[in-house]
Design a protein around this motif. Structure first.
Motif, short mmCIF file in Angstrom:
data_model
loop_
_atom_site.label_atom_id
_atom_site.label_comp_id
_atom_site.label_asym_id
_atom_site.label_seq_id
_atom_site.Cartn_x
_atom_site.Cartn_y
_atom_site.Cartn_z
N LYS A 1 0.72 -1.10 0.04
CA LYS A 1 0.06 -0.06 0.12
C LYS A 1 0.75 1.37 -0.07
CE LYS A 1 -4.10 -1.96 1.99
NZ LYS A 1 -4.74 -2.33 3.27
N MET A 2 1.91 1.24 0.62
CA MET A 2 2.74 2.44 0.85
C MET A 2 3.60 2.62 -0.66
SD MET A 2 4.02 4.95 2.26
CE MET A 2 3.95 4.95 3.91
N ALA A 3 4.00 1.61 -1.22
CA ALA A 3 4.65 1.59 -2.84
C ALA A 3 3.75 2.20 -3.44
CB ALA A 3 4.90 0.28 -3.10
N GLU A 4 2.35 1.87 -3.58
CA GLU A 4 1.22 2.27 -4.26
C GLU A 4 1.13 4.07 -4.12
OE1 GLU A 4 -3.24 1.34 -5.09
OE2 GLU A 4 -2.41 -0.10 -4.10
N PHE A 5 1.14 4.24 -2.89
CA PHE A 5 0.88 5.77 -2.65
C PHE A 5 2.14 6.52 -3.03
CE2 PHE A 5 2.19 9.28 0.02
CZ PHE A 5 1.08 10.02 0.15
N LEU A 6 3.22 5.94 -2.80
CA LEU A 6 4.64 6.80 -3.21
C LEU A 6 4.65 6.71 -4.73
CD1 LEU A 6 6.94 5.34 -0.55
CD2 LEU A 6 6.08 7.52 -0.70
N LYS A 7 4.17 6.00 -5.29
CA LYS A 7 4.26 5.95 -6.97
C LYS A 7 3.20 6.80 -7.60
CE LYS A 7 6.02 1.15 -7.31
NZ LYS A 7 5.95 -0.28 -7.48
N GLY A 8 2.04 6.97 -6.83
CA GLY A 8 0.99 7.65 -7.52
C GLY A 8 0.47 8.66 -6.96
N SER B 1 2.11 10.51 3.91
CA SER B 1 1.24 9.47 4.43
C SER B 1 1.88 9.03 5.67
CB SER B 1 0.95 8.45 3.25
OG SER B 1 2.16 7.68 2.89
N VAL B 2 1.10 8.14 6.35
CA VAL B 2 1.64 7.26 7.47
C VAL B 2 0.58 5.81 7.25
CG1 VAL B 2 -0.09 8.43 9.26
CG2 VAL B 2 1.96 7.21 9.84
N VAL B 3 1.38 4.86 7.60
CA VAL B 3 0.64 3.75 7.78
C VAL B 3 -0.09 3.64 9.15
CG1 VAL B 3 0.58 1.09 7.85
CG2 VAL B 3 1.91 2.27 6.12
N GLY B 4 -1.28 3.38 9.17
CA GLY B 4 -2.19 3.50 10.26
C GLY B 4 -2.44 1.70 10.77
N TYR B 5 -1.88 1.28 11.98
CA TYR B 5 -2.20 0.01 12.23
C TYR B 5 -3.22 -0.18 13.01
CZ TYR B 5 2.28 -1.66 9.94
OH TYR B 5 3.20 -2.04 9.06
N GLU B 6 -3.71 -1.17 13.27
CA GLU B 6 -4.87 -1.18 14.45
C GLU B 6 -4.26 -1.45 15.71
OE1 GLU B 6 -7.32 -4.38 13.38
OE2 GLU B 6 -8.07 -3.42 11.33
N THR C 1 0.71 23.41 5.05
CA THR C 1 1.41 23.15 3.94
C THR C 1 1.03 21.94 3.16
OG1 THR C 1 3.39 23.99 5.57
CG2 THR C 1 4.04 22.71 3.55
N GLY C 2 0.39 21.19 4.05
CA GLY C 2 -0.03 19.95 3.27
C GLY C 2 -0.85 19.11 3.98
N SER C 3 -1.22 17.88 3.60
CA SER C 3 -1.99 16.65 4.22
C SER C 3 -1.17 15.56 4.27
CB SER C 3 -3.38 16.53 3.48
OG SER C 3 -3.07 16.13 1.97
N VAL C 4 -1.64 14.71 5.22
CA VAL C 4 -1.22 13.27 5.34
C VAL C 4 -2.12 12.47 5.36
CG1 VAL C 4 0.30 11.97 6.81
CG2 VAL C 4 0.95 14.40 6.90
N LYS C 5 -1.99 11.50 4.53
CA LYS C 5 -3.00 10.52 4.35
C LYS C 5 -2.75 9.33 5.22
CE LYS C 5 -4.82 7.10 0.88
NZ LYS C 5 -4.86 6.74 -0.67
N VAL C 6 -3.98 8.76 5.99
CA VAL C 6 -3.67 7.60 6.98
C VAL C 6 -3.91 6.35 6.12
CG1 VAL C 6 -4.41 6.59 9.02
CG2 VAL C 6 -3.98 8.85 8.87
N ILE C 7 -2.97 5.68 5.56
CA ILE C 7 -3.30 4.22 5.12
C ILE C 7 -3.65 3.20 6.06
CG2 ILE C 7 -2.14 2.71 3.40
CD1 ILE C 7 0.13 4.82 2.59
N PRO C 8 -4.89 2.52 5.98
CA PRO C 8 -5.13 1.51 6.68
C PRO C 8 -4.52 0.26 6.40
CG PRO C 8 -7.09 2.36 5.58
CD PRO C 8 -5.78 3.19 5.11
N THR C 9 -3.90 -0.45 7.29
CA THR C 9 -3.55 -1.91 6.86
C THR C 9 -4.15 -3.04 7.91
OG1 THR C 9 -1.65 -3.37 6.80
CG2 THR C 9 -1.29 -1.57 8.60
#
Length: 299
Positions: free
Chosen positions: A131-138, A146-151, A256-264
């Motif tokens: 999921k992180m690779a997809e975010f960084l490429k696109g 972004s940040v990966v959000g763990y449960e 300055t910007g936004s930070v997407k929370v990538i759920p995993t």
């Protein structure tokens, strides 16, 4: 352009006494870092940058270069106490490095593309890397991190309390704020943290940061400016540290910007306590038996 993975490993030697004892958890003696690199390569990362201290650089390279040669580009960066301090004089009694955001800043000259940051001794899982690779490429941009959000329930140790960055997520799935809770543990079957003398319950699905961030190179000038301000205020405190959430909070708060929370759905594991080690070994064995990883990562 392939993204880069930045691995924060400058604190490793102090934790392990000597690098020769980097703990081996996999069936063929793999360390937790090996699994992270393997997951990163198969997710499409093109370069691995290690942040280390120069006093164990040779030993470190001896461990990783033979495995990774021909598989992925590698680079080594030193976290040096005097890097980026400018006109500030570092106090003689300062022994501790300046923290995770300073470590990232030390990689400024080694990275020119979107990149992820991870800790060396945490297992993050395949889903998180993909999921992180997809975010960084696109999606990653100068104003989009972004940040990966763990449960939270998937990041707890049975053997004591843990520190976690508890994420506040807004209605659009972006980070509204992050609060470091330094004492989270299980109390009578519930997850709680201590706030002064009271205990506050947190749900098992609460998103938390395990220091798996996605950045554009624009984070370097932002961090440099904030580190200068940090030193103005904190240089005389020998325990003060410049952490990644300090930079991220300011990035959001200043507009300055936004930070997407990538759920995993990934199960995190790491060795917070030495009693955690057998569990990590058993978890990795189970993943190998399920066919998620080969029984020898680098052969």
């Amino acid at each position: 352009m392939q993204p880069t993975l930045l691995i924060l490993a400058a604190g490793m030697a102090s934790r392990y006494g000597s690098l020769k004892q980097i703990q081996q958890f996999g069936p063929s003696g793999e360390t937790i870092i090996d699994y992270s690199i393997y997951d990163a390569i198969r997710a499409g990362f093109g370069k691995i940058v290690f942040i280390i201290r120069d006093n164990f650089a040779e030993e470190f390279k001896e461990i990783f270069e033979p495995k990774l040669k021909g598989k992925v580009e590698t680079a080594y960066v030193f976290q040096d106490m005097n890097a980026f301090v400018g006109e500030h004089a570092v106090p003689a009694d300062r022994t501790k490095p300046w923290g995770t955001a300073h470590a990232v800043l030390c990689a400024k000259d080694a990275i020119n593309e979107p990149f992820a940051v991870i800790n060396a001794d945490d297992f993050y899982g395949r889903d998180a890397f993909e999921k992180m690779a997809e975010f960084l490429k696109g999606e990653c941009a100068a104003d989009r991190y972004s940040v990966v959000g763990y449960e939270l329930g998937k990041t707890i140790s049975e053997y004591g309390s843990v520190s976690r960055g508890v994420c506040e997520v807004n209605g659009t799935g972006n980070l509204a704020g992050i609060t470091e809770r330094t004492k989270i543990y299980i109390d009578n079957g519930k997850i709680v943290y201590e706030d002064g003398d009271k205990k506050v319950e947190l749900g098992p699905k609460t998103p938390v940061s395990m220091n798996f961030w996605g950045f554009a190179p624009s984070v370097f000038p932002v961090s440099e400016k904030l580190f200068d301000q940090f030193l103005d205020q904190k240089i005389t405190d020998p325990k003060s540290e410049f952490f990644i959430p300090i930079v991220v909070d300011q990035f959001i708060a200043s507009g300055t910007g936004s930070v997407k929370v990538i759920p995993t759905s990934s199960q995190w594991f790491g060795v917070t306590y030495k009693e955690d080690a057998p569990g990590v070994q058993a978890s990795l064995s189970a993943l190998v038996n399920k066919g998620e990883y080969p029984d020898n990562l680098w052969k």
